[in-house]
Motif scaffolding. Structure first.
Motif, PDB file in Angstrom:
ATOM      1  N   UNK A 171      34.520 -12.901 -14.019  1.00 55.27           N
ATOM      2  CA  UNK A 171      35.758 -13.234 -13.303  1.00 55.27           C
ATOM      3  C   UNK A 171      36.032 -14.735 -13.317  1.00 55.27           C
ATOM      4  N   UNK A 172      37.172 -15.111 -12.720  1.00 53.43           N
ATOM      5  CA  UNK A 172      37.636 -16.507 -12.736  1.00 53.43           C
ATOM      6  C   UNK A 172      37.335 -17.153 -11.387  1.00 53.43           C
ATOM      7  N   UNK A 173      36.763 -18.377 -11.432  1.00 56.05           N
ATOM      8  CA  UNK A 173      36.379 -19.012 -10.155  1.00 56.05           C
ATOM      9  C   UNK A 173      37.624 -19.269  -9.300  1.00 56.05           C
ATOM     10  N   UNK A 174      37.491 -19.053  -8.004  1.00 53.00           N
ATOM     11  CA  UNK A 174      38.586 -19.296  -7.066  1.00 53.00           C
ATOM     12  C   UNK A 174      39.684 -18.250  -7.134  1.00 53.00           C
ATOM     13  N   UNK A 175      39.467 -17.172  -7.901  1.00 50.98           N
ATOM     14  CA  UNK A 175      40.530 -16.156  -8.020  1.00 50.98           C
ATOM     15  C   UNK A 175      40.753 -15.456  -6.670  1.00 50.98           C
ATOM     16  N   UNK A 195      42.615 -11.813  -4.699  1.00 47.41           N
ATOM     17  CA  UNK A 195      42.619 -10.370  -4.988  1.00 47.41           C
ATOM     18  C   UNK A 195      43.827  -9.664  -4.345  1.00 47.41           C
ATOM     19  N   UNK A 196      44.950 -10.394  -4.252  1.00 51.35           N
ATOM     20  CA  UNK A 196      46.140  -9.864  -3.592  1.00 51.35           C
ATOM     21  C   UNK A 196      46.698  -8.634  -4.312  1.00 51.35           C
ATOM     22  N   UNK A 197      46.759  -8.699  -5.636  1.00 48.56           N
ATOM     23  CA  UNK A 197      47.324  -7.575  -6.414  1.00 48.56           C
ATOM     24  C   UNK A 197      46.474  -6.319  -6.211  1.00 48.56           C
ATOM     25  N   UNK A 198      45.151  -6.509  -6.262  1.00 46.51           N
ATOM     26  CA  UNK A 198      44.239  -5.371  -6.099  1.00 46.51           C
ATOM     27  C   UNK A 198      44.392  -4.756  -4.693  1.00 46.51           C
ATOM     28  N   UNK A 199      44.514  -5.637  -3.685  1.00 45.10           N
ATOM     29  CA  UNK A 199      44.682  -5.126  -2.311  1.00 45.10           C
ATOM     30  C   UNK A 199      45.946  -4.272  -2.215  1.00 45.10           C
ATOM     31  N   UNK A 200      47.014  -4.771  -2.834  1.00 44.47           N
ATOM     32  CA  UNK A 200      48.277  -4.030  -2.781  1.00 44.47           C
ATOM     33  C   UNK A 200      48.171  -2.717  -3.564  1.00 44.47           C
ATOM     34  N   UNK A 201      47.461  -2.760  -4.703  1.00 48.45           N
ATOM     35  CA  UNK A 201      47.238  -1.521  -5.464  1.00 48.45           C
ATOM     36  C   UNK A 201      46.487  -0.509  -4.600  1.00 48.45           C
ATOM     37  N   UNK A 202      45.529  -1.003  -3.813  1.00 46.64           N
ATOM     38  CA  UNK A 202      44.775  -0.124  -2.908  1.00 46.64           C
ATOM     39  C   UNK A 202      45.706   0.547  -1.913  1.00 46.64           C
ATOM     40  N   UNK A 203      46.654  -0.229  -1.391  1.00 47.36           N
ATOM     41  CA  UNK A 203      47.626   0.317  -0.448  1.00 47.36           C
ATOM     42  C   UNK A 203      48.465   1.422  -1.087  1.00 47.36           C
ATOM     43  N   UNK A 238      42.318   3.232  -6.979  1.00 47.17           N
ATOM     44  CA  UNK A 238      40.893   2.900  -6.793  1.00 47.17           C
ATOM     45  C   UNK A 238      40.716   1.395  -6.901  1.00 47.17           C
ATOM     46  N   UNK A 239      39.931   0.806  -6.013  1.00 46.03           N
ATOM     47  CA  UNK A 239      39.786  -0.662  -6.038  1.00 46.03           C
ATOM     48  C   UNK A 239      38.326  -1.115  -6.138  1.00 46.03           C
ATOM     49  N   UNK A 240      37.424  -0.206  -6.541  1.00 49.09           N
ATOM     50  CA  UNK A 240      36.003  -0.605  -6.598  1.00 49.09           C
ATOM     51  C   UNK A 240      35.727  -1.584  -7.740  1.00 49.09           C
ATOM     52  N   UNK A 241      36.565  -1.627  -8.761  1.00 50.80           N
ATOM     53  CA  UNK A 241      36.370  -2.604  -9.851  1.00 50.80           C
ATOM     54  C   UNK A 241      37.234  -3.816  -9.510  1.00 50.80           C
ATOM     55  N   UNK A 242      36.582  -4.913  -9.155  1.00 52.57           N
ATOM     56  CA  UNK A 242      37.269  -6.048  -8.543  1.00 52.57           C
ATOM     57  C   UNK A 242      37.982  -6.928  -9.570  1.00 52.57           C
ATOM     58  N   UNK A 243      39.259  -6.698  -9.738  1.00 51.66           N
ATOM     59  CA  UNK A 243      40.055  -7.502 -10.670  1.00 51.66           C
ATOM     60  C   UNK A 243      40.840  -8.542  -9.873  1.00 51.66           C
TER      61      UNK A 243
END
Ligand code: GDP
Ligand code: FO1
Length: 308
Positions: free
Chosen positions: A66-70, A72-80, A84-89
């Motif tokens: 992954x990228x330092x300081x990234x 996870x807003x998009x992933x959180x919204x996808x979860x909503x 599935x959000x277990x793979x942390x993008x």
């Protein structure tokens, strides 16, 4: 040209050191793609990305991916939205996968897409996928079958694996430039990567193992194991499942037909005699890379061995 065969995190640490010791334009990196996966409709190539982010100075060193300081807003919204959000993008990481998926959909090959991504990130080393075809590392237990990411991330490498195979590999061919690089490289390095799920898939692509046997360059491997355990992750468990034992000797045996030199941990000096019986020169070193200085020191030692 120095050629490195690698997976993600372990190999990338050594590559970081190599790029500090020689001109990165003198490096060709052949990357495992057996861990590639599709999430949210996007093609993700974790090992290619780990190496590209490392060489671009973007990698999250603490995680090793992954990228330092990234964020996870998009992933959180996808979860909503029920995904599935277990793979942390991460948000910035998502951009890489969007671009890769878009270019693949425009009929570029994975090699061409990889070349675009590494160039635009400012990476001077050549970065080649092992193959442009889809090859998927699959892990079987008594009653289930997992993709690599399901086993490694979702199941936290706890299931008892009985078999590992690389779906699609028999019909695949090496990506353009892979065999040429191995044939014409001045030295070949097998990274301290998982021998079953990172180096194993690369060696299984028809033609790659033969090219390693035939090259006139010195082939030097670095152990990812100390004692009976991997430094990180499940390499020892998967080696046991494949009947390879759990030590650096098992790794040496798996590579013995093409390896000239194997670098093992100082702690494993007692394995030297058995490794040398395989017709492989055994060298001991401090193989832990916990700091930039460690990475550079090990890279220097390995470069001295490939250059003979
Ligand atoms: P993955 O695709 O992320 O699993 O990447 P790799 O296969 O390249 O990396 C995992 C391997 O790297 C594991 O088997 C670890 O034991 C090994 N590894 C991690 N850190 C180090 C280190 O500092 N030194 C060495 N020699 N191996 C390491
Ligand atoms: N590894 C994890 O342990 N957890 C994750 O959520 C995770 C996400 C992820 C996203 C992008 C990427 O390029 C790598 C990622 N990794 C994650 C690492 C990945 O599973 C491993 O580096 C390799 O695939 C093992 O070879």
């Amino acid at each position: 040209m120095i050629v490195v065969l690698t997976g993600g995190t372990g190999g990338a640490k050594l590559i970081d050191g190599l790029a500090a010791e020689i001109d990165p334009a003198e490096l060709t990196i052949i990357c495992n793609t057996g861990d590639d996966c599709i999430f949210h409709g996007l093609h993700i190539s974790p090992d290619i990305d780990t190496v590209a982010y490392t060489l671009a100075g973007l990698i999250d060193d603490a995680k090793g991916w992954g990228i330092k300081g990234d964020t996870f807003t998009t992933l959180e919204q996808l979860g909503r939205l029920g995904a599935d959000t277990w793979f942390k993008l991460g948000d910035k990481d998502f951009a890489t996968h969007l671009m890769r998926t878009r270019l693949l959909s425009e009929s570029l090959t994975l090699s061409q897409v990889t070349s675009h991504i590494r160039r635009t990130l400012g990476v001077k080393a050549a970065l080649l996928p092992m193959s442009d075809e889809r090859i998927e590392t699959r892990l079987k237990t008594a009653d289930k079958e997992f993709s690599f990411q399901e086993y490694f991330v979702k199941e936290r490498w706890q299931p008892e694996v009985s078999k590992v195979f690389y779906a699609g590999v028999e019909k695949s061919k090496p990506a353009p430039g892979v065999l040429d690089a191995i044939g014409s490289g001045s030295g070949i390095i097998i990274g301290p990567s998982n021998p079953v799920t990172s180096i194993g898939p690369i060696l299984a692509v028809p033609g790659i193992r033969d090219a390693l046997k035939e090259t006139s360059a010195t082939v030097v491997g670095v152990s990812p194991i100390i004692g009976a355990s991997a430094i990180t992750g499940p390499a020892h468990k998967l080696m046991a499942a494949m009947g390879m034992g759990t030590s650096a000797l098992g790794v040496a045996r798996a590579y013995a037909d093409f390896l000239d030199v194997f670098v093992v941990a100082n702690e494993d000096k007692s394995l030297r005699a058995e490794i040398e019986e395989l017709n492989v020169r055994a060298v001991t070193a401090d193989i832990r890379m916990n700091s930039p200085a460690d990475k550079k020191r090990l890279a220097r030692e390995v470069l001295a061995l490939v250059k003979k």
